[in-house]
Design a protein around this motif. Structure first.
Motif, PDB file in Angstrom:
ATOM      1  N   ILE A  34       0.843  -1.201   0.000  1.00 33.30           N
ATOM      2  CA  ILE A  34       0.000   0.000   0.000  1.00 33.30           C
ATOM      3  C   ILE A  34       0.876   1.248   0.000  1.00 33.30           C
ATOM      4  O   ILE A  34       0.661   2.174  -0.787  1.00 33.30           O
ATOM      5  CB  ILE A  34      -0.915   0.027   1.238  1.00 33.30           C
ATOM      6  N   VAL A  38       1.106   4.204  -2.741  1.00 29.59           N
ATOM      7  CA  VAL A  38       0.907   5.630  -2.432  1.00 29.59           C
ATOM      8  C   VAL A  38       2.077   6.441  -2.976  1.00 29.59           C
ATOM      9  O   VAL A  38       1.901   7.538  -3.519  1.00 29.59           O
ATOM     10  CB  VAL A  38       0.739   5.827  -0.906  1.00 29.59           C
ATOM     11  N   LEU A  57      -4.936   4.850  -6.592  1.00 25.28           N
ATOM     12  CA  LEU A  57      -5.260   4.682  -5.169  1.00 25.28           C
ATOM     13  C   LEU A  57      -6.585   3.957  -5.009  1.00 25.28           C
ATOM     14  O   LEU A  57      -6.721   3.044  -4.192  1.00 25.28           O
ATOM     15  CB  LEU A  57      -5.358   6.049  -4.483  1.00 25.28           C
ATOM     16  N   ALA A  61      -4.740   0.496  -4.251  1.00 28.33           N
ATOM     17  CA  ALA A  61      -4.549   0.627  -2.803  1.00 28.33           C
ATOM     18  C   ALA A  61      -5.865   0.409  -2.066  1.00 28.33           C
ATOM     19  O   ALA A  61      -5.889  -0.189  -0.993  1.00 28.33           O
ATOM     20  CB  ALA A  61      -3.979   2.000  -2.481  1.00 28.33           C
ATOM     21  N   GLY A  62      -6.978   0.857  -2.649  1.00 29.56           N
ATOM     22  CA  GLY A  62      -8.244   0.798  -1.924  1.00 29.56           C
ATOM     23  C   GLY A  62      -8.931  -0.546  -2.006  1.00 29.56           C
ATOM     24  O   GLY A  62      -9.520  -0.999  -1.035  1.00 29.56           O
TER      25      GLY A  62
ATOM     26  N   PRO B 111      -7.496   8.981   6.562  1.00 29.48           N
ATOM     27  CA  PRO B 111      -8.418   9.240   5.448  1.00 29.48           C
ATOM     28  C   PRO B 111      -9.530  10.209   5.835  1.00 29.48           C
ATOM     29  O   PRO B 111      -9.925  11.057   5.037  1.00 29.48           O
ATOM     30  CB  PRO B 111      -8.998   7.860   5.127  1.00 29.48           C
ATOM     31  N   VAL B 149      -9.359   8.329  -1.426  1.00 32.96           N
ATOM     32  CA  VAL B 149      -8.789   8.424  -0.078  1.00 32.96           C
ATOM     33  C   VAL B 149      -9.684   7.727   0.939  1.00 32.96           C
ATOM     34  O   VAL B 149      -9.201   7.027   1.833  1.00 32.96           O
ATOM     35  CB  VAL B 149      -8.545   9.892   0.300  1.00 32.96           C
ATOM     36  N   SER B 151     -11.495   5.213   0.463  1.00 32.05           N
ATOM     37  CA  SER B 151     -11.421   3.758   0.337  1.00 32.05           C
ATOM     38  C   SER B 151     -10.267   3.202   1.162  1.00 32.05           C
ATOM     39  O   SER B 151     -10.238   2.007   1.460  1.00 32.05           O
ATOM     40  CB  SER B 151     -11.266   3.357  -1.127  1.00 32.05           C
ATOM     41  N   LEU B 152      -9.295   4.050   1.528  1.00 35.62           N
ATOM     42  CA  LEU B 152      -8.189   3.573   2.358  1.00 35.62           C
ATOM     43  C   LEU B 152      -8.626   3.375   3.809  1.00 35.62           C
ATOM     44  O   LEU B 152      -7.914   2.740   4.584  1.00 35.62           O
ATOM     45  CB  LEU B 152      -7.019   4.559   2.311  1.00 35.62           C
ATOM     46  N   TYR B 155      -8.662  -0.123   5.794  1.00 38.44           N
ATOM     47  CA  TYR B 155      -7.509  -0.780   6.408  1.00 38.44           C
ATOM     48  C   TYR B 155      -7.503  -0.604   7.914  1.00 38.44           C
ATOM     49  O   TYR B 155      -7.015  -1.467   8.635  1.00 38.44           O
ATOM     50  CB  TYR B 155      -6.202  -0.253   5.811  1.00 38.44           C
TER      51      TYR B 155
END
Lengths: 168, 393
Positions: A34, A38, A57, A61-62, B111, B149, B151-152, B155
């Motif tokens: 990840i 980024v 992203l 990443a998402g 995020p 953003v 969607s992060l 985690y």
């Protein structure tokens, strides 16, 4: 400022990519992936390609790495237990690594780089769309088709087919 | 006033950015805290009980009218709760994966605070009479940045559940990841018709949230059916708004999509092992996500900072003679926008205390078998409709 940011993001990308490969714990590897992504997104932003950065992203990443983590957790891989490499693997990876080094060195010493082009304006959404639907239509369709085939392959492989009973 | 403006313009741009960012956080956090109090009061009212109405520093009882009023509103419970989170013991269970256990709450906040930068929350008229958005960064890919953003944020939940090394948090984390990935798809698809609608043929194309609001601000004069000039998105894109709303509830982990926490079957879900301020960070992140999600919904479907359909901010400024008062007009637009956001959060609360929690298989079925086909059908319908309407413009 831009140079400093470039070096920061480039270092982040490369260092984390290396850590993804050498890490023994699968969850650690996914987390470094990840951060590496980024970093790549940051490089895209420095190139005025904000759209690509955010799509990267959003998709990788998402969603993709989240699926990786999901699978890692379901499989519950225990870190540390690795088989020693076979002789053939060692030889093949050494040769591959040597070829890569030779390639990069020859590129560095012999390649003639064209002069830097004048900076162009940041591409608009319309420019992206037009290119994707005209010049690059065939590659996009081919890639989409390959993904479809991969998906169908997974479905076929993971499906347990019932053995037809003997008709007696 | 001029002295302040001069002082502000003399500052270094980085310092200006820093102050602006701190101001936005300074508004976001207290509203988040107040929302938790309002939530308790709303739930109490809906269940026919008084709610928090006892706590008070003893000397406050001597203040004549204000004291009892604040006590009955439960304001001091809010303060006591906040103080408690900072003061009580911060446990670190022995069986957890320490690095990730400590990282997870922070991952939740990043995020939540990053998406604020790309959400415009107001506008003012400059000297030439053009509307200028108020926000930390006005990106041309605004909506994509919000989705990317936010969607992060998944985690945080996955890592919290996994690093706790115990069964219920793990189940919560796995459920959260499956739920968030499922509903992200419908959410993204539901927004596409909005941008199909606002992007005029032959234009440059934009994903900017400011442009969406611009497309929803127009007066009654010059209205035609083809462009729905001045109408709000929720009127001409009702299915999109519905799908986005349902997906928003799922993405912010609010009831009835409370899979990740599910205190009835999972103790506390992903945050079972957390305590004090580490737990508080999850809580603040949830409320920040809720506020940003409501903000995006309002920008996309409820006209942003325009007071009413067919009554754009520019007309209001004209009536109130605020056209040459950018600061007052900006403040007015922020008040209108924040008012809508708060009303929307009230809706979140009403739904939470009305609809019971879904079962896990119901959540998956709703996401993949109902919402996703609806979003795809909606996108196809509007693509065809816009293609049919375009030649008539």
């Amino acid at each position: 400022m831009a140079d400093l940011l470039f070096y920061t993001f480039a270092f982040l990308t490369l260092a984390c990519a290396a850590l993804v490969v050498i890490n023994k714990n699968a969850v650690n590897a996914a987390m470094f992936l990840i951060v590496s992504l980024v970093g790549v997104a940051g490089l895209f932003v420095l190139l005025d390609a904000a759209l690509l950065a955010f799509v990267l992203l959003l998709v990788y990443a998402g969603a993709v790495v989240a699926l990786f983590l999901f699978i890692i957790m379901l499989l519950d891989t225990t870190p540390g237990a690795m088989k020693p490499f076979k002789a053939a693997t060692m030889i093949a990876s050494t040769v591959g690594g040597a070829l890569l080094v030779v390639g990069v060195l020859s590129l560095y010493h012999r390649a003639q780089f064209p002069a830097a082009a004048a900076p162009v304006a940041a591409p608009t959404l319309k420019a992206y769309a037009e290119q994707l639907f005209t010049t690059y239509l065939l590659p996009v369709q081919v890639v989409g088709f390959m993904l479809l085939i991969a998906m169908l392959g997974v479905i076929v492989l993971s499906k347990k087919f019932a053995v037809p009973e003997d008709v007696s | 006033m001029n002295a302040v403006v001069n002082l502000w313009e003399g500052l270094h741009p980085l310092v200006q950015m820093l102050i602006k960012g701190l101001c936005v956080i300074g508004v976001l956090f207290p509203i988040g805290g107040a929302c938790s109090l309002v939530e308790r009061k709303v739930s109490a009212a809906m269940q026919g009980r008084p709610g928090p109405n006892r706590a008070m520093p003893f000397w406050f009882a001597w203040v004549p009218i204000l004291g009892p009023a604040l006590q009955r509103l439960g304001v001091f419970h809010l303060m006591a709760d906040g103080l408690k989170m900072f003061l009580k013991e911060d446990p670190l269970p022995g069986h957890v994966n320490k690095v990730y256990f400590l990282l997870a709450p922070v991952l939740g906040m990043i995020p939540a605070l990053t998406t604020v930068t790309v959400v415009p929350f107001g506008a003012y008229l400059d000297a030439a009479g053009h509307l200028v958005p108020l926000g930390l960064a006005n990106l041309d890919v605004g909506i994509l940045a919000v989705f990317a953003v936010s969607s992060l944020g998944v985690y945080s939940l996955i890592i919290a559940g996994w690093s706790s090394n115990s069964k219920y948090p793990f189940l919560g984390g796995v459920r959260a990841s499956a739920q968030l990935i499922s509903y992200e798809l419908s959410m993204t698809l539901s927004v596409l018709p909005v941008f199909l609608w606002i992007n005029a043929p032959g234009g440059e194309g934009t994903l900017s949230l400011f442009k969406v609001v611009q497309a929803q601000s127009g007066s009654w004069h010059g209205f035609n059916l083809a462009s729905a000039h001045g109408l709000w998105g929720i009127i001409y894109l009702p299915v999109s708004a519905l799908v986005f709303l349902v997906a928003l509830f799922a993405e912010t982990n609010r009831l009835p999509f409370d899979m990740a926490e599910g205190e009835a079957d999972l103790v506390g879900g992903f945050h079972t092992e957390y305590g004090s301020m580490k737990w508080g960070l999850f809580f603040v992140a949830e409320y920040s996500n809720m506020m940003i999600g409501s903000g995006v919904f309002i920008l996309l479907f409820l006209g942003g900072w325009n007071p009413l359909p067919w009554v754009p901010l520019a007309d209001l400024a004209h009536w109130l003679h605020l056209g040459h008062q950018p600061i007052l007009l900006g403040a007015l637009s922020i008040v209108i926008f924040l008012g809508k956001v708060l009303a929307f959060i009230f809706l979140f609360m009403l739904v939470r205390w009305t609809v019971p929690r879904f079962r896990y298989d119901q959540v998956m079925k709703l996401g993949w078998q109902k919402l996703l086909p609806l979003a795809i059908g909606n996108l196809l319908f509007y693509a065809l409709l816009i293609a049919w309407l375009q030649p008539k413009l």
